[in-house]
Design a protein around this motif. Structure first.
Motif, PDB file in Angstrom:
ATOM      1  N   VAL A  77       0.849  -1.183   0.000  1.00  4.29           N
ATOM      2  CA  VAL A  77       0.000   0.000   0.000  1.00  4.29           C
ATOM      3  C   VAL A  77       0.883   1.232   0.000  1.00  4.29           C
ATOM      4  CG1 VAL A  77      -1.820   1.272   1.200  1.00  4.29           C
ATOM      5  CG2 VAL A  77      -1.779  -1.233   1.319  1.00  4.29           C
ATOM      6  N   THR A  78       0.833   2.004  -1.080  1.00  2.37           N
ATOM      7  CA  THR A  78       1.559   3.271  -1.113  1.00  2.37           C
ATOM      8  C   THR A  78       0.672   4.337  -0.490  1.00  2.37           C
ATOM      9  OG1 THR A  78       0.812   3.677  -3.388  1.00  2.37           O
ATOM     10  CG2 THR A  78       3.004   2.676  -3.098  1.00  2.37           C
ATOM     11  N   LEU A  79       1.274   5.153   0.364  1.00  2.00           N
ATOM     12  CA  LEU A  79       0.507   6.129   1.130  1.00  2.00           C
ATOM     13  C   LEU A  79       0.753   7.570   0.697  1.00  2.00           C
ATOM     14  CD1 LEU A  79       0.999   4.487   4.638  1.00  2.00           C
ATOM     15  CD2 LEU A  79      -0.993   4.327   3.152  1.00  2.00           C
ATOM     16  N   CYS A  80       1.628   7.759  -0.286  1.00  6.23           N
ATOM     17  CA  CYS A  80       1.878   9.098  -0.813  1.00  6.23           C
ATOM     18  C   CYS A  80       2.169   8.997  -2.301  1.00  6.23           C
ATOM     19  CB  CYS A  80       3.035   9.780  -0.078  1.00  6.23           C
ATOM     20  SG  CYS A  80       4.652   9.040  -0.345  1.00  6.23           S
ATOM     21  N   GLY A  81       2.012  10.096  -2.998  1.00 10.48           N
ATOM     22  CA  GLY A  81       2.203  10.113  -4.435  1.00 10.48           C
ATOM     23  C   GLY A  81       3.615   9.741  -4.863  1.00 10.48           C
ATOM     24  N   HIS A  82       4.613  10.209  -4.133  1.00 12.83           N
ATOM     25  CA  HIS A  82       5.998   9.896  -4.488  1.00 12.83           C
ATOM     26  C   HIS A  82       6.247   8.399  -4.402  1.00 12.83           C
ATOM     27  CE1 HIS A  82      10.404   9.553  -3.610  1.00 12.83           C
ATOM     28  NE2 HIS A  82      10.427  10.242  -4.737  1.00 12.83           N
ATOM     29  N   ALA A  83       5.763   7.767  -3.352  1.00 13.61           N
ATOM     30  CA  ALA A  83       5.944   6.315  -3.215  1.00 13.61           C
ATOM     31  C   ALA A  83       5.196   5.580  -4.327  1.00 13.61           C
ATOM     32  CB  ALA A  83       5.476   5.839  -1.845  1.00 13.61           C
ATOM     33  N   LYS A  84       4.024   6.080  -4.684  1.00 11.91           N
ATOM     34  CA  LYS A  84       3.253   5.445  -5.763  1.00 11.91           C
ATOM     35  C   LYS A  84       4.040   5.499  -7.076  1.00 11.91           C
ATOM     36  CE  LYS A  84      -1.025   5.746  -8.387  1.00 11.91           C
ATOM     37  NZ  LYS A  84      -2.196   6.548  -8.713  1.00 11.91           N
ATOM     38  N   GLU A  85       4.632   6.644  -7.355  1.00  3.60           N
ATOM     39  CA  GLU A  85       5.362   6.829  -8.608  1.00  3.60           C
ATOM     40  C   GLU A  85       6.681   6.067  -8.646  1.00  3.60           C
ATOM     41  OE1 GLU A  85       4.044   8.373 -11.242  1.00  3.60           O
ATOM     42  OE2 GLU A  85       2.267   8.614  -9.998  1.00  3.60           O
ATOM     43  N   THR A  86       7.295   5.858  -7.489  1.00  6.89           N
ATOM     44  CA  THR A  86       8.628   5.237  -7.454  1.00  6.89           C
ATOM     45  C   THR A  86       8.629   3.876  -6.770  1.00  6.89           C
ATOM     46  OG1 THR A  86       9.169   6.418  -5.415  1.00  6.89           O
ATOM     47  CG2 THR A  86       9.814   7.466  -7.493  1.00  6.89           C
ATOM     48  N   CYS A  87       7.460   3.308  -6.564  1.00  8.75           N
ATOM     49  CA  CYS A  87       7.352   2.013  -5.886  1.00  8.75           C
ATOM     50  C   CYS A  87       8.194   0.965  -6.614  1.00  8.75           C
ATOM     51  CB  CYS A  87       5.897   1.566  -5.837  1.00  8.75           C
ATOM     52  SG  CYS A  87       5.634   0.028  -4.914  1.00  8.75           S
ATOM     53  N   PRO A  88       9.078   0.318  -5.881  1.00  5.64           N
ATOM     54  CA  PRO A  88       9.901  -0.714  -6.521  1.00  5.64           C
ATOM     55  C   PRO A  88       9.066  -1.945  -6.879  1.00  5.64           C
ATOM     56  CG  PRO A  88      10.342  -0.618  -4.174  1.00  5.64           C
ATOM     57  CD  PRO A  88       9.383   0.493  -4.479  1.00  5.64           C
ATOM     58  N   TYR A  89       9.648  -2.780  -7.683  1.00  2.00           N
ATOM     59  CA  TYR A  89       9.004  -4.029  -8.077  1.00  2.00           C
ATOM     60  C   TYR A  89       9.094  -5.020  -6.921  1.00  2.00           C
ATOM     61  CZ  TYR A  89       8.417  -8.579 -10.251  1.00  2.00           C
ATOM     62  OH  TYR A  89       8.004  -9.845 -10.540  1.00  2.00           O
ATOM     63  N   PHE A  90       7.990  -5.684  -6.644  1.00  2.24           N
ATOM     64  CA  PHE A  90       7.965  -6.745  -5.639  1.00  2.24           C
ATOM     65  C   PHE A  90       7.616  -8.042  -6.351  1.00  2.24           C
ATOM     66  CE2 PHE A  90       7.357  -2.979  -3.114  1.00  2.24           C
ATOM     67  CZ  PHE A  90       8.125  -3.238  -2.002  1.00  2.24           C
ATOM     68  N   PRO A  91       8.530  -8.999  -6.336  1.00  2.00           N
ATOM     69  CA  PRO A  91       8.246 -10.260  -7.008  1.00  2.00           C
ATOM     70  C   PRO A  91       7.126 -11.022  -6.300  1.00  2.00           C
ATOM     71  CG  PRO A  91      10.277 -10.425  -5.756  1.00  2.00           C
ATOM     72  CD  PRO A  91       9.815  -8.991  -5.665  1.00  2.00           C
ATOM     73  N   GLY A  92       6.548 -11.946  -7.001  1.00  2.00           N
ATOM     74  CA  GLY A  92       5.502 -12.778  -6.403  1.00  2.00           C
ATOM     75  C   GLY A  92       4.133 -12.187  -6.624  1.00  2.00           C
ATOM     76  N   ARG A  93       3.265 -12.442  -5.682  1.00  2.00           N
ATOM     77  CA  ARG A  93       1.854 -12.113  -5.865  1.00  2.00           C
ATOM     78  C   ARG A  93       1.444 -10.736  -5.333  1.00  2.00           C
ATOM     79  NH1 ARG A  93       1.503 -16.062  -1.366  1.00  2.00           N
ATOM     80  NH2 ARG A  93       0.967 -14.843   0.473  1.00  2.00           N
ATOM     81  N   ALA A  94       2.371  -9.954  -4.844  1.00  2.00           N
ATOM     82  CA  ALA A  94       2.027  -8.678  -4.208  1.00  2.00           C
ATOM     83  C   ALA A  94       1.201  -7.789  -5.131  1.00  2.00           C
ATOM     84  CB  ALA A  94       3.289  -7.944  -3.768  1.00  2.00           C
ATOM     85  N   ARG A  95       0.067  -7.377  -4.628  1.00  2.00           N
ATOM     86  CA  ARG A  95      -0.807  -6.443  -5.341  1.00  2.00           C
ATOM     87  C   ARG A  95      -0.482  -5.044  -4.843  1.00  2.00           C
ATOM     88  NH1 ARG A  95      -6.956  -5.061  -4.824  1.00  2.00           N
ATOM     89  NH2 ARG A  95      -6.662  -5.708  -2.693  1.00  2.00           N
TER      90      ARG A  95
END
Length: 142
Positions: A77-95
């Motif tokens: 869960v990204t809680l700010c716009g910057h994190a949403k835009e720069t969220c790293p890739y998480f392998p597996g099933r993470a939504r």
């Protein structure tokens, strides 16, 4: 148990509050983690307003995604716009889900006095509490 990572820019305030609320309100249902794109340190005003609500986050540590244990998250869960835009890739099933909240430190900068500076922290704390209390339904569809 659902494993949720709350992600924000500096892991100092919003993501720390979300982790604290999840541990407090959803123990046994949610395994909560928080991290940042960067590490800014735990915000003392976030600690203070959470303590006012009966949740002690003083032992939590500000960390980056790279410092997390090897966990396969169900949801990030990204809680700010910057994190949403720069969220790293998480392998597996993470939504990935975005649930944006205002930045209390930014809102408190122009406060007339220390008590007024706490108002945005309290408001965002309560908004995050409502979001966490509604999990998993508050995750919506992303």
């Amino acid at each position: 148990m659902m494993r949720i990572l709350f992600l924000c820019t500096g892991n100092s305030c919003r993501s720390q509050m979300a982790e604290g609320w999840a541990r407090h309100l959803r123990a046994g249902e949610i395994e909560a983690y928080s991290a940042g794109i960067e590490r800014h340190g735990l915000n003392p005003l976030a600690v203070r307003v959470m303590a006012e609500a009966g949740v002690d986050i003083s032992g939590q540590v500000s960390k980056t995604v790279d410092e997390l244990p090897a966990v396969e998250f169900d949801v990030v869960v990204t809680l700010c716009g910057h994190a949403k835009e720069t969220c790293p890739y998480f392998p597996g099933r993470a939504r990935r889900v975005h649930a944006g909240f205002d930045d209390p430190p930014a809102l408190a900068r122009g406060a007339a006095d220390p008590e007024a500076a706490l108002a945005p922290y309290r408001r965002v704390r309560d908004e995050i509490r409502a979001f966490v209390a509604g999990l998993p339904a508050s995750l919506g569809r992303s």
